[in-house]
Design an enzyme around this catalytic site. Structure first.
Site, mmCIF file in Angstrom:
data_model
loop_
_atom_site.group_PDB
_atom_site.id
_atom_site.type_symbol
_atom_site.label_atom_id
_atom_site.label_comp_id
_atom_site.label_asym_id
_atom_site.label_seq_id
_atom_site.Cartn_x
_atom_site.Cartn_y
_atom_site.Cartn_z
ATOM 1 N N ALA A 1 0.842 -1.203 0.000
ATOM 2 C CA ALA A 1 0.000 0.000 0.000
ATOM 3 C C ALA A 1 0.869 1.242 0.000
ATOM 4 C CB ALA A 1 -0.898 0.014 1.234
ATOM 5 N N ASP A 2 0.422 2.268 -0.734
ATOM 6 C CA ASP A 2 1.062 3.567 -0.571
ATOM 7 C C ASP A 2 0.756 4.040 0.844
ATOM 8 O OD1 ASP A 2 2.464 5.865 -1.043
ATOM 9 O OD2 ASP A 2 1.312 6.462 -2.803
ATOM 10 N N TRP A 3 1.630 4.872 1.379
ATOM 11 C CA TRP A 3 1.572 5.253 2.785
ATOM 12 C C TRP A 3 0.275 6.008 3.088
ATOM 13 C CZ3 TRP A 3 5.137 2.321 1.528
ATOM 14 C CH2 TRP A 3 6.181 1.949 2.365
#
Length: 738
Positions: A265-267
């Site tokens: 996941a992107d942050w």
């Protein structure tokens, strides 16, 4: 007595068997076994709690391994252009290390502009070595989101507007990184083509545009590059956040393309536990960006895939089938990286990496305009060079968002030119304007003091005075990595140059016509003065070796060979996304231009670009022969090869990128006038001629049929066009698909 001796022997034998059993290497630690067997063995040994711990972060940039089993932690790092400096465990603040200053490589737009697959491999290998030396598991890059609009603040991190070019350039980068035992994490999957409302915007796009324009580079990364990880994007598609999007991750990435790696996941990109469980995500990061905002002693336990997931399993509401598959994907990552005994050690901040960056930078620089051969600068005749513009001195390795770097060094354009020119000519500098004097971006402090007390009119007057006295004026301007320019999180507000640069250029032209504009940016800009400025150079963000690379090209030590990876429009309305009014949208954005992105739109609308996709000049000249095909008629099972002779007709050695475009002369669905389907960069000594051959198959002739949900190559007539850019077609030949 005999009985006692017998008993002792039996005990000794039993002990020996026991010792052998204890000494037997577990399958998961036996690197002679296939990875799949090792994964299954390790999975069977893990507890439920260990599994849940592994699918979410334990710090800002790490997630747990299994200490009990000797499986190391996983450490991620930004980014695509250099290895990010260390931050604190729970916060974005700098950790204050003194040994984490990296080599800053050119931004990926510059790499794409080389059109050189070998340099992409060198880039990946070099940055992979830096990541490995810092003991990183995953490099969060490269980025391959398509250049839909010149206002996207993050375009500089990507590889341009064309899916074929991006596909061919991303694969060697991935392989180069991963040969170091470091995973490339290709991002941001998918349709992340703007920064405005990036966390919430829902993208509406037709299937043809999705498959023909926005997905091919990701598909190549998976199927040709064997990327070990993929990063989801913040935005939504079909109403679902892309970090846990069933259509993108389950149906396409894993279902259609057969991706076996881990999805990261992107942050802060996860927002729903049940979707995160079922829709293809493996590793959750950055859900609370300061790590502790949940108000508990360990906020990571409250991530969507942490305690909430564990509670659902223990209550019987969900099973462990999805969890086990996530762990398989993550364990595979471990065996390819941290648990590979033959993983090389890497190297960091080396001269070799600096020189690699310089080579990439020199080949990426694009000579856009060169009237009267104003370049290269003739140091035998030039006595005084005026350098004007803040970007001649401003550090550009710092800023721009997550790709901001603490570089070991950065040579400015001014310093690089002074060093190269030496005593051969006088180099005089005037700032000309004040852009952003800030030197603190994303926690990295540049250390530069760019404060300026003089008013704008005084700075302009000084620049005019300096320009009057010079034989040639180099205006080093463009954009920077501040908000609303080339920066993550926000988009540009317009196509024009900031800080009143157009006025300054116009005033300088009044006193000296020998002016070269050097555009430091990752994006196209408007140039209302284009017909009056004889020299224009696209200088990108070139990293540590910026000044050396620019100086080398400006004085002719290196012959420019870069070609634009995206179209420079004259005005915003010449871009499809803006002509049809859908950029950036609000909570919804619709890609009304469909497949007609970049040069495809310009061709369709018969709009003349400021500078075309694929355009780039040289200090020498090239002559193309007539293209021939090895067949006039082919079937879908055949390949066809196009051959053309290219000759260097000038006096300098140089390189030319031969571009192949395919045109479908009649089709049942609307198609672009032409599409890039092949390219080769050829090095030619002065007077030398070489034969260039490019082979394609049915994929180059196909379009995506949304009704059949498949690629279709329709029988009929096609044309192969060979050009030096998308608008500079030199020769063409027809052929027929039966």
């Amino acid at each position: 007595m005999f009985r006692n001796i017998k008993a002792v022997v039996v005990l000794l034998l039993l002990g020996t068997f026991g010792m052998n059993a204890q000494n037997k290497v577990p399958v998961y630690l036996d690197d002679k076994k296939p990875i799949q067997e090792r994964v299954e063995d390790a999975l069977a040994r893990m507890t439920l709690e260990e599994k849940v711990a592994m699918v979410h972060a334990q710090s800002k940039f790490s997630s747990p391994g299994v200490p009990r089993l000797g499986i190391p932690e996983f450490w991620m790092t930004d980014g695509p252009h250099g290895i990010r400096s260390e931050v604190l465990w729970d916060e974005w603040d700098q950790a204050g290390w003194t040994n984490d200053s990296c080599i800053a490589f050119p931004a990926l737009t510059a790499l794409a502009a080389t059109w050189n697959k070998e340099l992409s491999s060198l880039y990946g290998k070099s940055i992979g070595e830096e990541a490995r030396y810092r003991n990183k598991t995953v490099l969060l890059g490269p980025g391959v989101n398509i250049y839909r609009s010149p206002l996207n603040g993050r375009n500089f991190e990507y590889m341009g507007e064309d899916p074929f070019l991006a596909s061919k350039m991303v694969v060697p980068y991935i392989k180069g990184v991963q040969q170091n035992g470091v995973a490339a994490c290709v991002k941001h999957f998918a349709l992340n083509n703007q920064e405005t409302n990036r966390h919430t915007v829902n993208v509406n796009v037709d299937d043809r545009a999705l498959y023909e324009i926005y997905l091919p580079a990701f598909k190549a990364a998976v199927q040709e590059g064997d990327a070990w990880t993929i990063m989801g994007s913040y935005n939504k598609y079909k109403g679902q956040p892309n970090c846990h999007n069933e259509f993108l991750l389950n149906d396409i990435l894993r279902g259609e393309w057969g991706f076996k790696g881990a999805v990261v996941a992107d942050w802060g990109g996860v927002s729903n536990t049940r979707q995160a469980i079922t829709n293809g995500l493996d590793m959750e990061f950055g859900t609370w960006t300061n790590g502790l905002s949940a108000g508990t002693s360990n906020a990571y336990q409250n991530y969507y895939l942490a305690k909430p997931y564990l509670d659902l399993i223990k209550s019987g509401e969900v099973g462990t089938k999805e969890l086990d598959q996530k762990i398989r994907n993550i364990l595979r990552l471990a065996f390819l990286t941290t648990m590979d005994k033959n993983r090389p050690y890497g190297s960091f901040g080396t001269e070799e990496h600096g020189l690699a960056g310089r080579k990439i930078a020199e080949e990426g620089i694009v000579l856009l305009q060169n009237k009267n051969n104003i370049l290269p600068i003739n140091l035998n005749k030039t006595k005084k060079i005026a350098v004007i513009g803040e970007n001649a001195i401003k550090m550009m390795t710092v800023g721009g968002g997550s790709s901001s770097l603490k570089a070991k060094y950065e040579i400015s354009p001014l310093d690089g030119l002074k060093k190269r020119v030496g005593t051969q000519a006088e180099v005089i500098y005037a700032r000309g304007y004040v852009g952003d004097a800030e030197g603190n971006y994303n926690g990295v402090v540049s250390g530069q003091d760019l404060s300026e007390k003089r008013p704008a009119d005084q700075l302009l007057a000084e620049a005019i005075d300096v320009a009057k006295k010079a034989d040639i004026v180099l205006f080093v301007g463009g954009l920077n990595k501040s908000n609303y320019q080339d920066a993550e999180g926000v988009d540009r507000l317009g196509l024009e140059l900031p800080y009143n640069q157009d006025k300054i250029i116009t005033e300088l032209l009044k006193v000296n016509k020998n002016l070269v504009f050097i555009n430091i940016s990752g994006n196209a800009v408007a140039m209302p003065w284009v017909n009056e400025v004889p020299g224009i150079v696209q200088g990108w963000f070139l990293g540590s070796e910026t000044g050396n690379a620019l100086a080398s090209v400006l004085v002719g030590d290196a012959n420019p060979s870069g070609k634009l990876p995206f179209t420079f429009p004259v005005k915003l309305k010449d871009n499809g996304a803006h002509a049809l009014g859908e950029f950036p949208g609000k909570e919804e954005v619709t890609y009304n231009e469909s497949i007609f992105v970049g040069y495809r739109w310009a061709d369709k609308q018969k709009v003349k670009p400021l500078f075309s996709f694929g355009h780039g000049l040289s200090y020498t000249t090239f002559q193309y022969g007539k293209v021939t095909a090895d067949a006039k008629t082919i079937t879908v099972a055949d390949k066809i090869t196009f051959t053309v002779k290219v000759k260097n007709t000038g006096t300098k050695d140089g390189s030319e990128t031969v571009q192949l475009y395919i045109s479908d002369l009649k089709s049942s669905l609307p198609r672009p006038i032409k599409e890039l389907k092949g390219f080769e960069k050829v090095n030619l000594k002065a007077g030398e001629e070489k034969t260039v051959s490019i082979t394609v198959d049915k994929a180059a002739l196909s379009f995506f049929d949304p009704v059949k949900h498949d690629w279709v190559a329709e029988p009929g007539d096609f044309e192969a066009l060979i050009g030096a850019s998308s608008t500079d077609i030199k020769t063409k030949v027809k052929f027929t698909l039966k």
